[in-house]
Enzyme design. Sequence first.
Site, PDB file in Angstrom:
ATOM      1  N   ASP A  57     -11.018   5.287   5.359  1.00 59.75           N
ATOM      2  CA  ASP A  57     -10.925   4.415   4.020  1.00 59.75           C
ATOM      3  C   ASP A  57     -10.823   5.209   2.730  1.00 59.75           C
ATOM      4  O   ASP A  57     -11.503   6.073   2.618  1.00 59.75           O
ATOM      5  CB  ASP A  57     -12.642   3.555   3.839  1.00 59.75           C
ATOM      6  CG  ASP A  57     -12.580   2.765   2.532  1.00 59.75           C
ATOM      7  OD1 ASP A  57     -11.899   3.118   1.620  1.00 59.75           O
ATOM      8  OD2 ASP A  57     -13.386   2.128   2.586  1.00 59.75           O
ATOM      9  N   ASN A  84       0.103   5.118   1.789  1.00 60.82           N
ATOM     10  CA  ASN A  84       0.668   3.950   1.865  1.00 60.82           C
ATOM     11  C   ASN A  84      -0.445   2.874   1.699  1.00 60.82           C
ATOM     12  O   ASN A  84      -0.026   1.951   0.932  1.00 60.82           O
ATOM     13  CB  ASN A  84       1.385   3.594   3.184  1.00 60.82           C
ATOM     14  CG  ASN A  84       1.497   2.211   3.430  1.00 60.82           C
ATOM     15  OD1 ASN A  84       2.399   1.551   2.909  1.00 60.82           O
ATOM     16  ND2 ASN A  84       0.617   1.414   4.158  1.00 60.82           N
ATOM     17  N   TYR A 153      -2.058  -3.996 -11.105  1.00 64.95           N
ATOM     18  CA  TYR A 153      -1.403  -3.253 -10.215  1.00 64.95           C
ATOM     19  C   TYR A 153      -0.240  -2.233 -10.557  1.00 64.95           C
ATOM     20  O   TYR A 153      -0.228  -1.133 -10.418  1.00 64.95           O
ATOM     21  CB  TYR A 153      -0.758  -4.327  -9.278  1.00 64.95           C
ATOM     22  CG  TYR A 153       0.243  -3.863  -8.233  1.00 64.95           C
ATOM     23  CD1 TYR A 153      -0.372  -3.486  -6.846  1.00 64.95           C
ATOM     24  CD2 TYR A 153       1.446  -3.848  -8.294  1.00 64.95           C
ATOM     25  CE1 TYR A 153       0.324  -2.987  -6.048  1.00 64.95           C
ATOM     26  CE2 TYR A 153       2.387  -3.513  -7.162  1.00 64.95           C
ATOM     27  CZ  TYR A 153       1.832  -2.892  -6.108  1.00 64.95           C
ATOM     28  OH  TYR A 153       2.522  -2.515  -5.052  1.00 64.95           O
ATOM     29  N   LYS A 157       0.231   1.590 -10.401  1.00 67.50           N
ATOM     30  CA  LYS A 157       1.369   2.532  -9.870  1.00 67.50           C
ATOM     31  C   LYS A 157       1.982   3.257 -10.639  1.00 67.50           C
ATOM     32  O   LYS A 157       2.426   4.397 -10.305  1.00 67.50           O
ATOM     33  CB  LYS A 157       2.478   1.396  -9.146  1.00 67.50           C
ATOM     34  CG  LYS A 157       1.678   0.656  -8.109  1.00 67.50           C
ATOM     35  CD  LYS A 157       1.365   1.588  -6.620  1.00 67.50           C
ATOM     36  CE  LYS A 157       0.978   0.479  -5.448  1.00 67.50           C
ATOM     37  NZ  LYS A 157       1.024   1.506  -4.396  1.00 67.50           N
ATOM     38  N   THR A 188       5.145  -8.792   3.615  1.00 69.93           N
ATOM     39  CA  THR A 188       3.696  -8.291   4.111  1.00 69.93           C
ATOM     40  C   THR A 188       2.876  -9.406   3.594  1.00 69.93           C
ATOM     41  O   THR A 188       3.081 -10.164   2.873  1.00 69.93           O
ATOM     42  CB  THR A 188       3.446  -6.976   3.804  1.00 69.93           C
ATOM     43  OG1 THR A 188       3.457  -6.989   2.459  1.00 69.93           O
ATOM     44  CG2 THR A 188       4.681  -6.017   4.189  1.00 69.93           C
TER      45      THR A 188
HETATM   46  N1  LIG Z   1       5.006  -5.598   0.047  1.00 66.89           N
HETATM   47  C1  LIG Z   1       5.733  -5.426  -0.966  1.00 66.89           C
HETATM   48  O1  LIG Z   1       6.691  -6.071  -1.392  1.00 66.89           O
HETATM   49  C2  LIG Z   1       5.190  -3.849  -1.658  1.00 66.89           C
HETATM   50  C3  LIG Z   1       6.301  -3.828  -2.698  1.00 66.89           C
HETATM   51  C4  LIG Z   1       6.187  -2.480  -3.410  1.00 66.89           C
HETATM   52  C5  LIG Z   1       5.031  -1.585  -2.942  1.00 66.89           C
HETATM   53  N2  LIG Z   1       4.116  -1.911  -2.038  1.00 66.89           N
HETATM   54  C6  LIG Z   1       3.344  -0.982  -1.604  1.00 66.89           C
HETATM   55  O2  LIG Z   1       3.437  -0.609  -0.210  1.00 66.89           O
HETATM   56  C7  LIG Z   1       2.075  -0.284   0.342  1.00 66.89           C
HETATM   57  C8  LIG Z   1       1.827  -1.110   1.597  1.00 66.89           C
HETATM   58  O3  LIG Z   1       1.929  -2.490   1.249  1.00 66.89           O
HETATM   59  P1  LIG Z   1       2.002  -3.687   2.055  1.00 66.89           P
HETATM   60  O4  LIG Z   1       2.732  -4.661   1.769  1.00 66.89           O
HETATM   61  O5  LIG Z   1       2.176  -3.277   3.611  1.00 66.89           O
HETATM   62  O6  LIG Z   1       0.363  -4.353   2.030  1.00 66.89           O
HETATM   63  P2  LIG Z   1      -0.614  -5.175   2.952  1.00 66.89           P
HETATM   64  O7  LIG Z   1      -0.028  -5.850   4.014  1.00 66.89           O
HETATM   65  O8  LIG Z   1      -1.513  -5.722   1.970  1.00 66.89           O
HETATM   66  O9  LIG Z   1      -1.284  -3.659   3.807  1.00 66.89           O
HETATM   67  C9  LIG Z   1      -2.083  -3.028   2.924  1.00 66.89           C
HETATM   68  C10 LIG Z   1      -2.573  -2.029   3.580  1.00 66.89           C
HETATM   69  O10 LIG Z   1      -3.572  -0.912   3.034  1.00 66.89           O
HETATM   70  C11 LIG Z   1      -4.939  -0.875   3.666  1.00 66.89           C
HETATM   71  N3  LIG Z   1      -5.827  -0.709   2.498  1.00 66.89           N
HETATM   72  C12 LIG Z   1      -6.290  -1.201   1.495  1.00 66.89           C
HETATM   73  N4  LIG Z   1      -7.438  -0.775   0.883  1.00 66.89           N
HETATM   74  C13 LIG Z   1      -7.765   0.425   1.692  1.00 66.89           C
HETATM   75  C14 LIG Z   1      -8.592   1.513   1.619  1.00 66.89           C
HETATM   76  N5  LIG Z   1      -9.512   1.118   0.810  1.00 66.89           N
HETATM   77  N6  LIG Z   1      -8.560   2.258   2.664  1.00 66.89           N
HETATM   78  C15 LIG Z   1      -7.555   2.152   3.683  1.00 66.89           C
HETATM   79  N7  LIG Z   1      -6.681   1.448   3.786  1.00 66.89           N
HETATM   80  C16 LIG Z   1      -6.566   0.338   2.851  1.00 66.89           C
HETATM   81  C17 LIG Z   1      -5.177  -2.486   4.383  1.00 66.89           C
HETATM   82  O11 LIG Z   1      -6.264  -2.226   5.258  1.00 66.89           O
HETATM   83  P3  LIG Z   1      -7.087  -3.293   5.768  1.00 66.89           P
HETATM   84  O12 LIG Z   1      -6.109  -3.982   6.520  1.00 66.89           O
HETATM   85  O13 LIG Z   1      -8.226  -2.655   6.073  1.00 66.89           O
HETATM   86  O14 LIG Z   1      -7.340  -4.205   4.398  1.00 66.89           O
HETATM   87  C18 LIG Z   1      -3.598  -2.441   4.878  1.00 66.89           C
HETATM   88  O15 LIG Z   1      -3.547  -1.611   5.847  1.00 66.89           O
HETATM   89  C19 LIG Z   1       1.059  -0.522  -0.642  1.00 66.89           C
HETATM   90  O16 LIG Z   1       0.818   0.635  -1.350  1.00 66.89           O
HETATM   91  C20 LIG Z   1       1.664  -1.650  -1.640  1.00 66.89           C
HETATM   92  O17 LIG Z   1       1.235  -1.388  -2.950  1.00 66.89           O
HETATM   93  C21 LIG Z   1       4.300  -3.119  -1.412  1.00 66.89           C
END
Ligand SMILES: NC(=O)c1ccc[n+]([C@@H]2O[C@H](COP(=O)([O-])OP(=O)(O)OC[C@H]3O[C@@H](n4cnc5c(N)ncnc54)[C@H](OP(=O)(O)O)[C@@H]3O)[C@@H](O)[C@H]2O)c1
Length: 231
Positions: A57, A84, A153, A157, A188
Amino acid sequence: MESVLITGANRGIGKALVEEFLRYGWQVFAATRDPGKANFPLPSKDSSSKFEIIQLDVTSDESVATAVETVRETTSQLDVLINNAGIFPEEGNERLAEMKLAWFREAFETNVIGVARMIQHFRPLLSAGSRIANISSALASISSKKHFGYYAYSASKSALNMFTRTVAAEFAPDKIVVAALSPGWVRTDMGGPGAPLSAKESAECLFRTITHLSMDQSGSFMGRNAEAIAL
Ligand SMILES: NC(=O)c1ccc[n+]([C@@H]2O[C@H](COP(=O)([O-])OP(=O)(O)OC[C@H]3O[C@@H](n4cnc5c(N)ncnc54)[C@H](OP(=O)(O)O)[C@@H]3O)[C@@H](O)[C@H]2O)c1
């Protein structure tokens, strides 16, 4: 065998990155808050990959310190660290008056302090040639910000990008590359169903870019295909 640790590896982009690194025969440490719930792909029988699920975590000193010790039982060296894990606490379209200040704290706790904690603890496992990829967002770009919204957010970032640049300067003499990468808008839980990219498509590009990061790119903010993004 080259090794990578990926946080937030149980779903979304993190899980797709796990699959990508396994496909190329890396040793993968898939870090997740709740290993009991994680449903991971296993390396195929003929793959040379090694795979380990690690409890981690990013908001907990104790959890990250224990994760370092767990990784050390297998290796003393990480070639790539991918920060990530991230959260998006608000809806995105709120005006300032509607924003809960707690959302700022939560976003900074995970998206900025969590990354700082990870790098502090894992620094002893990094050496010349290691690469740190901090997953940022196009919403972090200060110069292209034109509309209100995404208060907590995007501020978190942008702070992550500044942090990335600062650590890159400190680690430059040790030849450790540190970069901030935007994955694109991805389908996602966070990105939602309307996003144009699948997690696999984003992860394929990120894999290529991260594994080719060089010292001259250290401190920079780039897209998944290594294109520069204005800070
Ligand atoms: N999706 C997009 O369009 C997008 C765009 C720009 C940037 N991003 C960035 O890409 C990264 C991944 O995003 P995603 O879309 O895959 O998001 P997601 O589907 O919401 O997954 C987020 C992940 O982060 C984990 N997490 C959250 N808090 C945590 C903590 N305290 N310790 C450890 N793990 C933690 C979650 O674990 P749990 O399952 O335990 O909650 C999950 O595995 C993020 O940094 C996000 O800001 C995403």
